[in-house]
Design a protein around this motif. Structure first.
Motif, PDB file in Angstrom:
ATOM      1  N   LYS A 163       0.817  -1.223   0.000  1.00 25.14           N
ATOM      2  CA  LYS A 163       0.000   0.000   0.000  1.00 25.14           C
ATOM      3  C   LYS A 163       0.850   1.273   0.000  1.00 25.14           C
ATOM      4  CE  LYS A 163      -0.369   0.194   4.999  1.00 25.14           C
ATOM      5  NZ  LYS A 163      -1.159   0.364   6.166  1.00 25.14           N
ATOM      6  N   ASN A 164       2.116   1.170   0.373  1.00 28.31           N
ATOM      7  CA  ASN A 164       2.986   2.347   0.423  1.00 28.31           C
ATOM      8  C   ASN A 164       3.876   2.501  -0.810  1.00 28.31           C
ATOM      9  OD1 ASN A 164       1.954   2.975   2.966  1.00 28.31           O
ATOM     10  ND2 ASN A 164       3.448   1.660   3.982  1.00 28.31           N
ATOM     11  N   ARG A 165       3.709   1.637  -1.803  1.00 33.19           N
ATOM     12  CA  ARG A 165       4.522   1.705  -3.024  1.00 33.19           C
ATOM     13  C   ARG A 165       4.067   2.794  -3.982  1.00 33.19           C
ATOM     14  NH1 ARG A 165       7.970  -2.441  -3.677  1.00 33.19           N
ATOM     15  NH2 ARG A 165       7.456  -4.382  -2.639  1.00 33.19           N
ATOM     16  N   TYR A 166       2.804   3.235  -3.867  1.00 37.19           N
ATOM     17  CA  TYR A 166       2.229   4.109  -4.879  1.00 37.19           C
ATOM     18  C   TYR A 166       1.561   5.331  -4.257  1.00 37.19           C
ATOM     19  CZ  TYR A 166       2.697  -0.394  -7.153  1.00 37.19           C
ATOM     20  OH  TYR A 166       3.198  -1.584  -7.601  1.00 37.19           O
ATOM     21  N   LEU A 167       1.698   6.460  -4.922  1.00 33.32           N
ATOM     22  CA  LEU A 167       0.983   7.665  -4.523  1.00 33.32           C
ATOM     23  C   LEU A 167      -0.486   7.536  -4.927  1.00 33.32           C
ATOM     24  CD1 LEU A 167       3.537  10.419  -5.635  1.00 33.32           C
ATOM     25  CD2 LEU A 167       3.080   9.630  -3.305  1.00 33.32           C
ATOM     26  N   LYS A 168      -1.352   8.230  -4.228  1.00 31.52           N
ATOM     27  CA  LYS A 168      -2.777   8.216  -4.561  1.00 31.52           C
ATOM     28  C   LYS A 168      -2.958   8.725  -5.992  1.00 31.52           C
ATOM     29  CE  LYS A 168      -7.273   9.681  -3.009  1.00 31.52           C
ATOM     30  NZ  LYS A 168      -8.057  10.613  -2.245  1.00 31.52           N
ATOM     31  N   GLY A 169      -3.748   8.009  -6.778  1.00 27.55           N
ATOM     32  CA  GLY A 169      -3.980   8.386  -8.167  1.00 27.55           C
ATOM     33  C   GLY A 169      -3.012   7.730  -9.139  1.00 27.55           C
ATOM     34  N   PHE A 170      -2.075   6.916  -8.622  1.00 31.88           N
ATOM     35  CA  PHE A 170      -1.095   6.235  -9.473  1.00 31.88           C
ATOM     36  C   PHE A 170      -1.785   5.337 -10.494  1.00 31.88           C
ATOM     37  CE2 PHE A 170       1.214   2.389 -10.493  1.00 31.88           C
ATOM     38  CZ  PHE A 170       2.448   2.870 -10.891  1.00 31.88           C
ATOM     39  N   LYS A 171      -1.357   5.464 -11.735  1.00 30.79           N
ATOM     40  CA  LYS A 171      -1.818   4.541 -12.776  1.00 30.79           C
ATOM     41  C   LYS A 171      -0.745   4.480 -13.859  1.00 30.79           C
ATOM     42  CE  LYS A 171      -5.549   3.390 -15.898  1.00 30.79           C
ATOM     43  NZ  LYS A 171      -6.780   3.792 -16.558  1.00 30.79           N
ATOM     44  N   TYR A 172      -0.126   3.330 -13.978  1.00 29.39           N
ATOM     45  CA  TYR A 172       0.880   3.145 -15.022  1.00 29.39           C
ATOM     46  C   TYR A 172       0.165   2.807 -16.322  1.00 29.39           C
ATOM     47  CZ  TYR A 172       4.875   1.422 -17.627  1.00 29.39           C
ATOM     48  OH  TYR A 172       5.823   1.232 -18.587  1.00 29.39           O
ATOM     49  N   ARG A 173       0.463   3.577 -17.390  1.00 30.29           N
ATOM     50  CA  ARG A 173      -0.256   3.416 -18.654  1.00 30.29           C
ATOM     51  C   ARG A 173       0.683   3.013 -19.795  1.00 30.29           C
ATOM     52  NH1 ARG A 173      -3.976   8.642 -19.209  1.00 30.29           N
ATOM     53  NH2 ARG A 173      -4.550   7.534 -21.110  1.00 30.29           N
ATOM     54  N   GLY A 174       1.785   2.380 -19.448  1.00 34.96           N
ATOM     55  CA  GLY A 174       2.783   2.010 -20.444  1.00 34.96           C
ATOM     56  C   GLY A 174       2.257   1.150 -21.576  1.00 34.96           C
ATOM     57  N   VAL A 175       1.248   0.326 -21.307  1.00 36.20           N
ATOM     58  CA  VAL A 175       0.692  -0.545 -22.334  1.00 36.20           C
ATOM     59  C   VAL A 175       0.038   0.282 -23.454  1.00 36.20           C
ATOM     60  CG1 VAL A 175      -1.551  -0.888 -21.220  1.00 36.20           C
ATOM     61  CG2 VAL A 175      -0.612  -2.688 -22.660  1.00 36.20           C
ATOM     62  N   GLU A 176      -0.348   1.529 -23.162  1.00 38.66           N
ATOM     63  CA  GLU A 176      -0.995   2.396 -24.149  1.00 38.66           C
ATOM     64  C   GLU A 176       0.003   3.173 -25.020  1.00 38.66           C
ATOM     65  OE1 GLU A 176      -4.141   4.889 -22.370  1.00 38.66           O
ATOM     66  OE2 GLU A 176      -3.832   3.706 -20.554  1.00 38.66           O
ATOM     67  N   GLN A 177       1.267   3.159 -24.642  1.00 42.75           N
ATOM     68  CA  GLN A 177       2.267   3.991 -25.313  1.00 42.75           C
ATOM     69  C   GLN A 177       2.549   3.532 -26.745  1.00 42.75           C
ATOM     70  OE1 GLN A 177       6.054   4.075 -23.307  1.00 42.75           O
ATOM     71  NE2 GLN A 177       6.856   5.693 -24.630  1.00 42.75           N
ATOM     72  N   PRO A 178       2.418   4.448 -27.717  1.00 45.54           N
ATOM     73  CA  PRO A 178       2.830   4.099 -29.084  1.00 45.54           C
ATOM     74  C   PRO A 178       4.349   3.908 -29.123  1.00 45.54           C
ATOM     75  CG  PRO A 178       1.554   6.157 -29.038  1.00 45.54           C
ATOM     76  CD  PRO A 178       1.889   5.800 -27.625  1.00 45.54           C
ATOM     77  N   LYS A 179       4.792   2.752 -29.574  1.00 46.81           N
ATOM     78  CA  LYS A 179       6.231   2.456 -29.623  1.00 46.81           C
ATOM     79  C   LYS A 179       6.838   2.769 -30.991  1.00 46.81           C
ATOM     80  CE  LYS A 179       6.239   0.376 -25.516  1.00 46.81           C
ATOM     81  NZ  LYS A 179       6.573   1.106 -24.337  1.00 46.81           N
ATOM     82  N   THR A 180       5.981   2.805 -32.019  1.00 49.88           N
ATOM     83  CA  THR A 180       6.423   3.135 -33.384  1.00 49.88           C
ATOM     84  C   THR A 180       5.375   4.045 -34.011  1.00 49.88           C
ATOM     85  OG1 THR A 180       5.233   1.346 -34.470  1.00 49.88           O
ATOM     86  CG2 THR A 180       7.434   0.817 -33.634  1.00 49.88           C
ATOM     87  N   LYS A 181       5.716   4.629 -35.140  1.00 51.83           N
ATOM     88  CA  LYS A 181       4.759   5.478 -35.866  1.00 51.83           C
ATOM     89  C   LYS A 181       3.510   4.681 -36.252  1.00 51.83           C
ATOM     90  CE  LYS A 181       8.041   8.697 -37.858  1.00 51.83           C
ATOM     91  NZ  LYS A 181       8.688   9.209 -39.045  1.00 51.83           N
ATOM     92  N   LYS A 182       3.689   3.422 -36.586  1.00 49.56           N
ATOM     93  CA  LYS A 182       2.549   2.590 -36.982  1.00 49.56           C
ATOM     94  C   LYS A 182       1.538   2.422 -35.856  1.00 49.56           C
ATOM     95  CE  LYS A 182       5.082  -0.077 -40.419  1.00 49.56           C
ATOM     96  NZ  LYS A 182       5.708  -1.355 -40.722  1.00 49.56           N
ATOM     97  N   ASP A 183       2.002   2.463 -34.611  1.00 48.74           N
ATOM     98  CA  ASP A 183       1.111   2.251 -33.456  1.00 48.74           C
ATOM     99  C   ASP A 183       0.042   3.332 -33.326  1.00 48.74           C
ATOM    100  OD1 ASP A 183       2.513  -0.001 -32.811  1.00 48.74           O
ATOM    101  OD2 ASP A 183       3.595   0.894 -31.137  1.00 48.74           O
ATOM    102  N   ILE A 184       0.249   4.502 -33.907  1.00 49.35           N
ATOM    103  CA  ILE A 184      -0.770   5.550 -33.742  1.00 49.35           C
ATOM    104  C   ILE A 184      -2.015   5.243 -34.569  1.00 49.35           C
ATOM    105  CG2 ILE A 184       0.891   7.358 -33.135  1.00 49.35           C
ATOM    106  CD1 ILE A 184       0.511   8.531 -35.943  1.00 49.35           C
ATOM    107  N   PHE A 185      -1.919   4.266 -35.470  1.00 48.17           N
ATOM    108  CA  PHE A 185      -3.073   3.900 -36.295  1.00 48.17           C
ATOM    109  C   PHE A 185      -3.823   2.676 -35.754  1.00 48.17           C
ATOM    110  CE2 PHE A 185      -0.017   5.973 -39.140  1.00 48.17           C
ATOM    111  CZ  PHE A 185      -0.775   7.081 -39.461  1.00 48.17           C
ATOM    112  N   ILE A 186      -3.278   2.070 -34.693  1.00 45.11           N
ATOM    113  CA  ILE A 186      -3.907   0.887 -34.103  1.00 45.11           C
ATOM    114  C   ILE A 186      -4.842   1.347 -32.995  1.00 45.11           C
ATOM    115  CG2 ILE A 186      -3.489  -1.248 -32.806  1.00 45.11           C
ATOM    116  CD1 ILE A 186      -0.687  -1.302 -34.169  1.00 45.11           C
ATOM    117  N   GLN A 187      -6.059   0.784 -32.939  1.00 45.87           N
ATOM    118  CA  GLN A 187      -7.031   1.184 -31.909  1.00 45.87           C
ATOM    119  C   GLN A 187      -6.545   0.851 -30.526  1.00 45.87           C
ATOM    120  OE1 GLN A 187      -9.786   2.970 -32.138  1.00 45.87           O
ATOM    121  NE2 GLN A 187      -9.499   3.217 -34.315  1.00 45.87           N
TER     122      GLN A 187
END
Length: 187
Positions: A163-187
């Motif tokens: 419970k002490n590892r994260y600040l209130k409101g913490f949300k890691y969204r790395g799975v949503e990150q576009p890694k290449t230019k092509k990723d911006i066209f994927i839903q």
């Protein structure tokens, strides 16, 4: 004049990626505004707030203003994240690289402490300070300046509770990150 983009906006640049529901660019003041769960990845940092505003001059970012519930984090490993949040944050750029970030009001941070020789985790530091400034060098946090005496607690790593590892409101969204230019066209 204004450009509006909406419904699942994504953008990709080698050191800057972003995602939001809608975005506007105002030609008169060169401000880009991102709305509805915006997230920006700047090198190794994930930056979120209720709305993000970029000030642009001659095609280069000069400021980024994070309004309401701002948080910046970077992933140490699959378990731990360095995290900073506050009431308002303003980042200052030079040549499209972040130089400094001011956190105004309700500043909180969690940093993973590692042994410099063995690189093993030795603790988790939680700090509260009304106002603080982060200084960056080579796209990494170089120094933290606490404006008044901070309240700080360091917990040995073996004693850290989930419970002490994260600040209130913490949300890691790395799975949503576009890694290449092509990723911006994927839903």
């Amino acid at each position: 004049e204004k450009i509006l983009a909406y419904n699942k906006v994504k953008f990709f640049k080698s050191n800057l990626q972003g995602k939001c529901d809608s975005l506007s660019y105002n030609f008169s003041d060169s401000i880009i505004e991102m709305f509805n769960h915006p997230v920006v990845w700047l090198d190794e940092f994930q930056i979120t707030a209720d709305s993000l505003h970029f000030l642009v001059n001659q095609g280069k970012i000069t400021h980024m203003i994070l309004k309401s519930n701002p948080m910046i984090l970077n992933k140490e490993d699959s378990l731990d994240y360095n995290q900073i949040k506050g009431k308002e944050m303003t980042a200052y750029f030079k040549k499209n690289q972040i130089q400094r970030m001011d956190i105004i009001g309700n500043g909180q941070s969690i940093f993973v402490l590692t042994d410099e020789t063995s690189n093993e985790k030795i603790g988790l530091n939680y700090t509260e300070c009304t106002n603080l400034t982060l200084y960056f060098k080579n796209n990494k946090i170089d120094m933290v300046n606490y404006k008044i005496t901070p309240k700080s607690i360091t917990t040995p790593y073996s004693n850290v509770e989930e419970k002490n590892r994260y600040l209130k409101g913490f949300k890691y969204r790395g799975v949503e990150q576009p890694k290449t230019k092509k990723d911006i066209f994927i839903q």
